[in-house]
Scaffold this motif. Structure first.
Motif, mmCIF file in Angstrom:
data_model
loop_
_atom_site.group_PDB
_atom_site.id
_atom_site.type_symbol
_atom_site.label_atom_id
_atom_site.label_comp_id
_atom_site.label_asym_id
_atom_site.label_seq_id
_atom_site.Cartn_x
_atom_site.Cartn_y
_atom_site.Cartn_z
ATOM 1 N N GLY A 27 0.821 -1.201 0.000
ATOM 2 C CA GLY A 27 0.000 0.000 0.000
ATOM 3 C C GLY A 27 0.857 1.254 0.000
ATOM 4 N N SER A 28 0.354 2.325 -0.573
ATOM 5 C CA SER A 28 1.119 3.563 -0.656
ATOM 6 C C SER A 28 0.280 4.733 -0.168
ATOM 7 N N MET A 29 0.960 5.814 0.230
ATOM 8 C CA MET A 29 0.259 7.020 0.658
ATOM 9 C C MET A 29 -0.484 7.659 -0.510
ATOM 10 N N GLU A 30 0.053 7.498 -1.717
ATOM 11 C CA GLU A 30 -0.615 8.058 -2.887
ATOM 12 C C GLU A 30 -2.005 7.453 -3.074
ATOM 13 N N ALA A 31 -2.141 6.178 -2.716
ATOM 14 C CA ALA A 31 -3.445 5.527 -2.859
ATOM 15 C C ALA A 31 -4.492 6.181 -1.969
ATOM 16 N N LEU A 32 -4.078 6.643 -0.774
ATOM 17 C CA LEU A 32 -5.025 7.272 0.135
ATOM 18 C C LEU A 32 -5.559 8.589 -0.417
ATOM 19 N N LEU A 33 -4.827 9.197 -1.336
ATOM 20 C CA LEU A 33 -5.249 10.467 -1.932
ATOM 21 C C LEU A 33 -5.941 10.299 -3.276
ATOM 22 N N SER A 34 -5.982 9.084 -3.780
ATOM 23 C CA SER A 34 -6.415 8.876 -5.158
ATOM 24 C C SER A 34 -7.851 9.310 -5.429
ATOM 25 N N LEU A 35 -8.726 9.259 -4.430
ATOM 26 C CA LEU A 35 -10.138 9.615 -4.645
ATOM 27 C C LEU A 35 -10.529 10.896 -3.914
ATOM 28 N N TYR A 36 -9.544 11.695 -3.543
ATOM 29 C CA TYR A 36 -9.838 12.922 -2.799
ATOM 30 C C TYR A 36 -10.739 13.869 -3.584
ATOM 31 N N GLU A 37 -10.593 13.914 -4.895
ATOM 32 C CA GLU A 37 -11.419 14.818 -5.706
ATOM 33 C C GLU A 37 -12.913 14.540 -5.524
ATOM 34 N N SER A 38 -13.269 13.310 -5.186
ATOM 35 C CA SER A 38 -14.686 12.949 -5.066
ATOM 36 C C SER A 38 -15.356 13.555 -3.835
ATOM 37 N N PHE A 39 -14.572 14.004 -2.829
ATOM 38 C CA PHE A 39 -15.176 14.629 -1.657
ATOM 39 C C PHE A 39 -14.468 15.920 -1.251
ATOM 40 N N GLU A 116 -16.497 4.119 2.575
ATOM 41 C CA GLU A 116 -16.530 3.461 1.269
ATOM 42 C C GLU A 116 -15.473 4.059 0.337
ATOM 43 N N ILE A 117 -15.265 5.365 0.434
ATOM 44 C CA ILE A 117 -14.213 5.995 -0.369
ATOM 45 C C ILE A 117 -12.843 5.507 0.100
ATOM 46 N N TYR A 118 -12.681 5.414 1.406
ATOM 47 C CA TYR A 118 -11.404 4.949 1.961
ATOM 48 C C TYR A 118 -11.060 3.545 1.472
ATOM 49 N N ILE A 119 -12.005 2.621 1.562
ATOM 50 C CA ILE A 119 -11.686 1.242 1.175
ATOM 51 C C ILE A 119 -11.445 1.123 -0.335
ATOM 52 N N ASN A 120 -12.071 1.993 -1.123
ATOM 53 C CA ASN A 120 -11.847 1.970 -2.564
ATOM 54 C C ASN A 120 -10.480 2.538 -2.932
ATOM 55 N N SER A 121 -9.936 3.376 -2.067
ATOM 56 C CA SER A 121 -8.612 3.934 -2.346
ATOM 57 C C SER A 121 -7.497 3.116 -1.696
ATOM 58 N N ALA A 122 -7.694 2.711 -0.451
ATOM 59 C CA ALA A 122 -6.633 2.019 0.294
ATOM 60 C C ALA A 122 -6.633 0.505 0.096
ATOM 61 N N SER A 123 -7.767 -0.068 -0.312
ATOM 62 C CA SER A 123 -7.892 -1.516 -0.523
ATOM 63 C C SER A 123 -7.450 -2.337 0.686
ATOM 64 N N PRO A 124 -8.011 -2.075 1.881
ATOM 65 C CA PRO A 124 -7.627 -2.865 3.060
ATOM 66 C C PRO A 124 -8.045 -4.319 2.908
ATOM 67 N N MET A 125 -7.337 -5.200 3.602
ATOM 68 C CA MET A 125 -7.630 -6.629 3.513
ATOM 69 C C MET A 125 -8.674 -7.051 4.539
ATOM 70 N N LEU A 126 -8.571 -6.503 5.762
ATOM 71 C CA LEU A 126 -9.449 -6.901 6.853
ATOM 72 C C LEU A 126 -9.724 -5.713 7.758
ATOM 73 N N ILE A 127 -10.883 -5.735 8.413
ATOM 74 C CA ILE A 127 -11.149 -4.848 9.540
ATOM 75 C C ILE A 127 -10.739 -5.594 10.801
ATOM 76 N N THR A 128 -9.959 -4.943 11.667
ATOM 77 C CA THR A 128 -9.477 -5.609 12.874
ATOM 78 C C THR A 128 -10.053 -5.021 14.163
ATOM 79 N N ARG A 129 -10.609 -3.835 14.093
ATOM 80 C CA ARG A 129 -11.161 -3.190 15.292
ATOM 81 C C ARG A 129 -12.198 -2.161 14.865
ATOM 82 N N VAL A 130 -13.332 -2.146 15.574
ATOM 83 C CA VAL A 130 -14.388 -1.169 15.330
ATOM 84 C C VAL A 130 -14.663 -0.454 16.646
ATOM 85 N N ALA A 131 -14.787 0.870 16.601
ATOM 86 C CA ALA A 131 -14.971 1.620 17.838
ATOM 87 C C ALA A 131 -15.800 2.867 17.589
ATOM 88 N N THR A 132 -16.450 3.316 18.640
ATOM 89 C CA THR A 132 -17.059 4.641 18.634
ATOM 90 C C THR A 132 -16.773 5.273 19.988
#
Length: 244
Positions: A27-39, A116-132
C-alpha cells in the motif's frame, strides 16, 4: 440496556467512529489520496499526518549514531466549518463530528459514505477493530457536590475536606453479550469564573476480523452505539440529566 432519552442539549463535545484495518504490504500514501477529488468540495482542508522516527545504531567500537525523521502515515481532511473531520491512515479510518452534534444517524451515514471511499482507495484486507467514542463535557458551579451528578464520583477518605479541586478516573469494563469493551474516563478541571468542567469520555470498541465486503461491521457499530448510550445514562444522575 437503559432506556434512552432524547436530550435537547446533549453535552457531546466530539463524537468519533474509528475502524482499524490491515492494509496490503504494498500500500502507498498516494493511494489514500487517489479519490480525494470525489469529496474535496465537502472537505477542502487537507493536511498530512506524520509520525516521528528515531534510530540508534552502534558501529563496532565507534561512537553511536542516531537518526531522527518523520514519515507520512495518512491524511486529515476537514470541512470548511471544522465540524467534520476524517482521517485516512495506513492503519485505519476515523471520522469525527465536533459540536454542534446532530444525531447518530447523520454521523453514521456520513462516516459510512467516507469509509466506502477509503476502502476503494486504500484496498484494506481486513477490519481488525471497530470503535465509537463520545467525549461529553458539561460545567457546574465550582465546589458542587459531585454525588448529585455522577453515579461514580471520586471517593474522599472520611475525615478529610470533601471539596474536590480536580480528579481523573479511568476504568475498563466488558460487555460479554456483544463481545465489546468500554473505557470510561471521568475528569474534573476548574475553569474560569468559578466553574468546573466535568468530562465523561466513553470509548467502546470490539476487536475482531471482518471481511471488507461483508456488512458485519455495521451491526457492530450499532451495538457499540447502544452500549455507549447504556454507559452514558448509567453514569449520570437524574439531576445531571436536567442540565441537558
Amino acid at each position: 440496556m437503559t432506556e434512552v432519552r432524547h436530550l435537547q442539549n446533549a453535552p457531546i463535545k466530539e463524537a468519533l467512529i474509528d475502524i482499524q484495518v490491515a492494509l496490503p504490504e504494498k500500500g502507498s500514501m498516494e493511494a489514500l489520496l487517489s479519490l480525494y477529488e470525489s469529496f474535496k468540495d465537502d472537505y477542502p482542508d487537507m493536511k498530512a499526518l506524520h509520525r516521528g522516527e528515531f534510530g540508534f545504531q552502534l558501529n563496532g567500537g565507534e561512537s553511536a549514531q542516531t537518526t531522527m525523521g518523520h514519515s507520512v502515515i495518512g491524511y486529515r481532511f476537514a470541512s470548511s466549518d471544522g465540524t467534520q473531520v476524517v482521517q485516512f491512515r495506513n492503519d485505519g479510518f476515523t471520522f469525527s463530528r465536533l459540536e454542534p452534534y446532530q444525531d447518530w444517524e447523520q454521523m453514521r451515514d456520513e462516516a459510512i459514505k467516507l469509509w466506502e471511499i477509503y476502502i476503494n482507495s486504500a484496498s484494506p484486507m481486513l477490519i481488525t477493530r471497530v470503535a465509537t467514542r463520545f467525549i461529553n463535557v458539561f460545567t457546574l458551579p465550582y465546589g458542587s457536590d459531585l454525588n448529585s451528578y455522577l453515579k461514580a464520583p471520586p471517593v474522599i477518605p472520611e475525615g478529610l475536606n470533601n471539596e474536590v479541586g480536580g480528579f481523573f478516573t479511568r476504568i475498563e469494563i466488558h460487555e460479554p453479550t456483544i463481545g465489546a469493551r468500554g473505557l470510561i474516563t471521568q475528569t474534573l478541571e476548574k475553569s474560569p469564573e468559578d466553574q468546573a468542567s466535568i468530562v465523561l469520555d466513553i470509548d467502546v470498541f470490539k476487536l475482531g476480523r471482518y471481511e471488507i465486503g461483508e456488512k458485519g461491521y455495521l451491526e457492530c457499530l450499532e451495538n457499540l452505539h447502544d452500549y455507549k448510550n447504556d454507559i452514558f445514562f448509567k453514569s449520570l444522575t437524574d439531576t445531571a440529566m436536567e442540565l441537558f
